[in-house]
Design a protein around this motif. Structure first.
Motif, PDB file in Angstrom:
ATOM      1  N   VAL A  66      88.471   3.672  89.641  1.00  0.00           N
ATOM      2  CA  VAL A  66      87.256   4.397  90.010  1.00  0.00           C
ATOM      3  C   VAL A  66      86.490   4.705  88.733  1.00  0.00           C
ATOM      4  N   VAL A  67      85.254   4.235  88.685  1.00  0.00           N
ATOM      5  CA  VAL A  67      84.448   4.425  87.479  1.00  0.00           C
ATOM      6  C   VAL A  67      83.176   5.178  87.845  1.00  0.00           C
ATOM      7  N   LEU A 226      81.951   2.796  91.303  1.00  0.00           N
ATOM      8  CA  LEU A 226      82.120   1.495  90.676  1.00  0.00           C
ATOM      9  C   LEU A 226      83.594   1.262  90.442  1.00  0.00           C
ATOM     10  N   SER A 227      83.956  -0.018  90.291  1.00  0.00           N
ATOM     11  CA  SER A 227      85.389  -0.274  90.194  1.00  0.00           C
ATOM     12  C   SER A 227      85.814  -1.109  88.999  1.00  0.00           C
ATOM     13  N   CYS A 228      84.882  -1.555  88.164  1.00  0.00           N
ATOM     14  CA  CYS A 228      85.302  -2.315  86.990  1.00  0.00           C
ATOM     15  C   CYS A 228      84.170  -2.385  85.970  1.00  0.00           C
ATOM     16  N   ASN A 263      83.496   7.722  83.212  1.00  0.00           N
ATOM     17  CA  ASN A 263      84.700   8.436  83.615  1.00  0.00           C
ATOM     18  C   ASN A 263      85.548   7.480  84.429  1.00  0.00           C
ATOM     19  N   ILE A 264      86.803   7.332  84.030  1.00  0.00           N
ATOM     20  CA  ILE A 264      87.641   6.285  84.608  1.00  0.00           C
ATOM     21  C   ILE A 264      88.960   6.861  85.087  1.00  0.00           C
ATOM     22  N   ASP A 293      87.187  -1.852  81.152  1.00  0.00           N
ATOM     23  CA  ASP A 293      88.316  -2.654  81.634  1.00  0.00           C
ATOM     24  C   ASP A 293      89.567  -2.357  80.826  1.00  0.00           C
ATOM     25  N   TYR A 294      89.396  -2.183  79.532  1.00  0.00           N
ATOM     26  CA  TYR A 294      90.549  -1.878  78.689  1.00  0.00           C
ATOM     27  C   TYR A 294      91.180  -0.561  79.125  1.00  0.00           C
TER      28      TYR A 294
END
Lengths: 541, 136
Positions: A66-67, A226-228, A263-264, A293-294
């Protein structure tokens, strides 16, 4: 510029609070690290992570990321948000600072009309609800580049809320397979920028330049949908294009006009959301995508090895340190219906008027390109995504007779390919729109073959100032215009290769191609294969 | 002014409500935990270095709590004493700045037209590193 604030230490290690950065927005919150302050939201992850569903399949269960993005865009205006000092990128330190910006006692904020208009324009372009009344607050925290000890922002009641941004991502592995997605915009608010700190580690001091202090910012908060990294990059690029089309911000990340914080968190689908970490201070879209992604991967690895995610800078979700700005009344906006009679036009802002005057948005531009030139949607995306490419394309179209599809193909495939290969921007292209137009005209009038055209392109790329016509004549690349001579060549070739002719008459395709090749060679490559084929067939019948 | 900002923030921590909403559930006055003190110290850079200071804080909160006696049912909170006034909009012209020399005179320490500040954040000792004097 700023060193990116990324936390990528080994698993299980606590991250130190890293304050070393210049030009960042300083988020000072309560260091937690303990479980009790984790933020567990009840909202579910609604959309399928199309781009990463394969990548996140690790361990026994699938992971979902979740971004959420928070974007700060510097408003393109002459003067600052609450004072009359100039907004300018490079200037001698502290030369663009007024008494108010330096927070001297006795100074008061005076709101810049242009900044309000920019906020309304951006809100309308992003389908937001514009609050006819919005309020200003003070957000208190201590840092040397914030001389007042607080930042004037719009926490409680911002100028715009509940908008959306539409974007396209590729689905699965095929590049041409695209899907349209939407990310909701939580709010847009006006706020002040802080000054810049330069850290001098040697002398253990910080140098403060307040030129940027007080510059107007638009904070755009996106819902965490967002997811990636790829989705984030696409969203940011689209937002950049919109802001640039509106003229509300130049949105240049490298110059700090657009700053993105991500925020991830990761979790198993169906389970509650995980602990968030923050990634900040990224000055390019590509770097942003990779960093996100990292971080997703790092969190997954951490959790799969039984570790836990630590969050050291819990940012301003906590409602602490806020109070209403006592020096500013509420900001009231009007529409045509509610406009007070006899009001000074300089003192009122009419939302309807602003809406009517909005420039063309990227999505509309793309639609127009598809309709007018018959190009594929993905072509329109590429044209808009590369800085200057659309302008280049339109300039070529103005000067050439060639079909739009040909122009599109040459601009997007050949020209862009060369530019990418040489790492050049469109503005640095050695081939001008006129030069390309000239080349395409020759192709269109069948004065040259397509393979010859490629050769001409190569020659033009060297940038020696010659036109396509000149190159063609110098290098004898023009197609043979003498039909008789070509016919003669065909005849003589056929006489030299009777076996191939017989095979050709039987319908053997390899024989035809061989003959075509021979004729071409004899014509010094100055004959179109299709024309040769037609002649051979005519002569053999 | 500091006291007011501290009061607002501590109410937020204790009551778990918005910093400037006063319609919270009635709280027991009094005991403030060490964690809350540390939080406040970090935010406001105020040193509650002694029991007396904490006691004074508790008394201040109790004093302000008396506001709850006012019945505010159906009354819209006032945003600012200026809320009926018109917010003046300034045109986007450059009219200020270019006074670096004057501004820098205010600074104790200056390096080549930059203000000089201590490095980074003032680090406060963690709770367990402090002299123990609070028992929650």
């Amino acid at each position: 510029m700023a060193a990116p604030l990324l936390r990528w230490f080994g698993p299980g290690r606590r991250w130190p609070l890293a304050w070393v950065d210049s030009g960042s927005r300083h988020r000072r919150g309560v260091p937690t690290g303990s479980a009790s302050n984790r933020t567990r939201e009840q909202s579910s992850v609604a959309q399928q992570p199309l781009c990463t569903s394969q990548k996140l399949r690790k361990g026994e269960h699938k992971w979902a990321a979740v971004v959420g993005l928070e974007i700060h865009a510097q408003i393109s205006s002459n003067s600052k948000l609450f004072s009359g000092s100039q907004v300018c990128f490079a200037a001698p330190p502290n030369s663009l600072v007024s008494f108010f910006d330096a927070s001297l006692p006795g100074t008061l904020p005076v709101l810049n009309r242009r900044c309000v208009e920019a906020a309304v324009m951006t809100g309308l372009a992003l389908n937001c609800h514009i609050n006819k009344k919005s309020l200003f607050d003070r957000k208190h925290y201590f840092y040397a580049d914030l001389p007042a000890g607080y930042q004037i922002t719009q926490q409680r009641l911002p100028i715009a809320t509940h908008g959306s941004l539409t974007y396209r991502v590729s689905v699965g592995t095929k590049r041409s397979h695209m899907a349209t997605k939407t990310v909701r915009i939580k709010q847009i608010q006006l706020e002040q920028d802080s000054g810049k700190s330069l850290h001098d580690g040697l002398r253990s001091q910080t140098l403060i330049d307040l030129n940027r202090a007080g510059v107007g910012l638009l904070e755009v908060v996106l819902e965490p949908e967002l997811s990636c990294g790829e989705e984030a990059a696409t969203v940011i690029r689209e937002l950049q294009l919109i802001l640039q089309a509106l003229g509300t911000s130049q949105a240049n990340m490298a110059e700090g006009q657009l700053r993105v914080d991500a925020n991830i968190s990761v979790h198993h689908p169906g389970e509650p959301l995980g602990i968030r970490t923050e990634v900040k201070n990224l000055n390019s879209i590509r770097f942003l995508a990779r960093a996100i992604d990292y971080e997703i991967q790092r969190q997954i690895n951490e959790l799969e090895h039984g570790g836990e995610i630590l969050n050291e800078t819990r940012s301003f979700d906590s409602k602490l340190g806020f109070m209403p700005e006592p020096n500013l009344p509420p900001l009231v906006l009007y529409d045509t219906a509610s406009l007070p009679a006899g009001a000074q036009s300089q003192q009122v802002i009419n939302i309807d008027q602003i809406r009517d005057a909005l420039p063309e948005l990227p999505s509309v531009t793309r639609e127009r390109l598809v309709q007018r030139y018959g190009m594929l949607p993905e072509h329109s995306f590429t044209l808009l995504n590369e800085v200057g490419l659309l302008q280049f394309f339109q300039n070529v179209m103005k000067e050439t007779r060639a079909e739009p599809k040909k122009v599109t193909s040459w601009v997007l495939n050949v020209l862009l390919g060369y530019l990418k290969h040489h790492s050049l921007a469109v503005s640095e292209s050695p081939i001008t729109p006129s030069a390309l137009a000239g080349l395409l005209d020759l192709l269109d009038s069948k004065a040259i073959s397509s393979s010859a055209a490629k050769q001409v392109f190569e020659e033009l790329w060297k940038g020696k100032g010659k036109t396509a016509v000149q190159i063609v004549s110098e290098k004898q690349l023009g197609l043979m215009q003498d039909q008789e001579a070509l016919e003669q060549l065909c005849r003589s070739t056929m006489e030299e290769h009777p076996q191939a002719v017989m095979d050709m008459k039987k319908g053997n395709p390899r024989a035809i191609n061989k003959l075509i090749g021979l004729v071409r060679k004899a014509a010094l490559n100055r004959a179109d294969p299709a024309v040769i084929k037609a002649l051979l067939e005519k002569l053999s019948s | 002014m500091w006291a007011r900002a501290v009061w607002l923030t501590s109410r937020g921590v204790l009551g778990g409500c918005q910093a400037f909403a006063t319609k919270a559930n009635p709280q027991e006055s009094g005991r403030i935990t060490a964690a809350v003190i540390e939080h406040l110290e970090r935010l406001a850079l105020v040193d509650f270095g002694s029991r007396e200071a904490v006691a004074r804080l508790e008394k201040a909160i109790a004093f302000a709590d008396r506001l709850r006696a006012v019945d505010t049912d159906g009354v819209e909170p006032m945003e600012s004493v200026l809320e009926d006034r018109c917010l003046y909009l300034r045109s986007d012209n450059v009219a200020e700045g270019n006074c670096a020399e004057e501004l820098l005179q205010n600074s104790h320490c200056v390096v080549e037209e930059y203000f000089v500040a201590p490095p980074g954040n003032i680090s406060l000792p963690k709770l367990d590193e402090k002299e123990p004097f609070l028992h929650s």
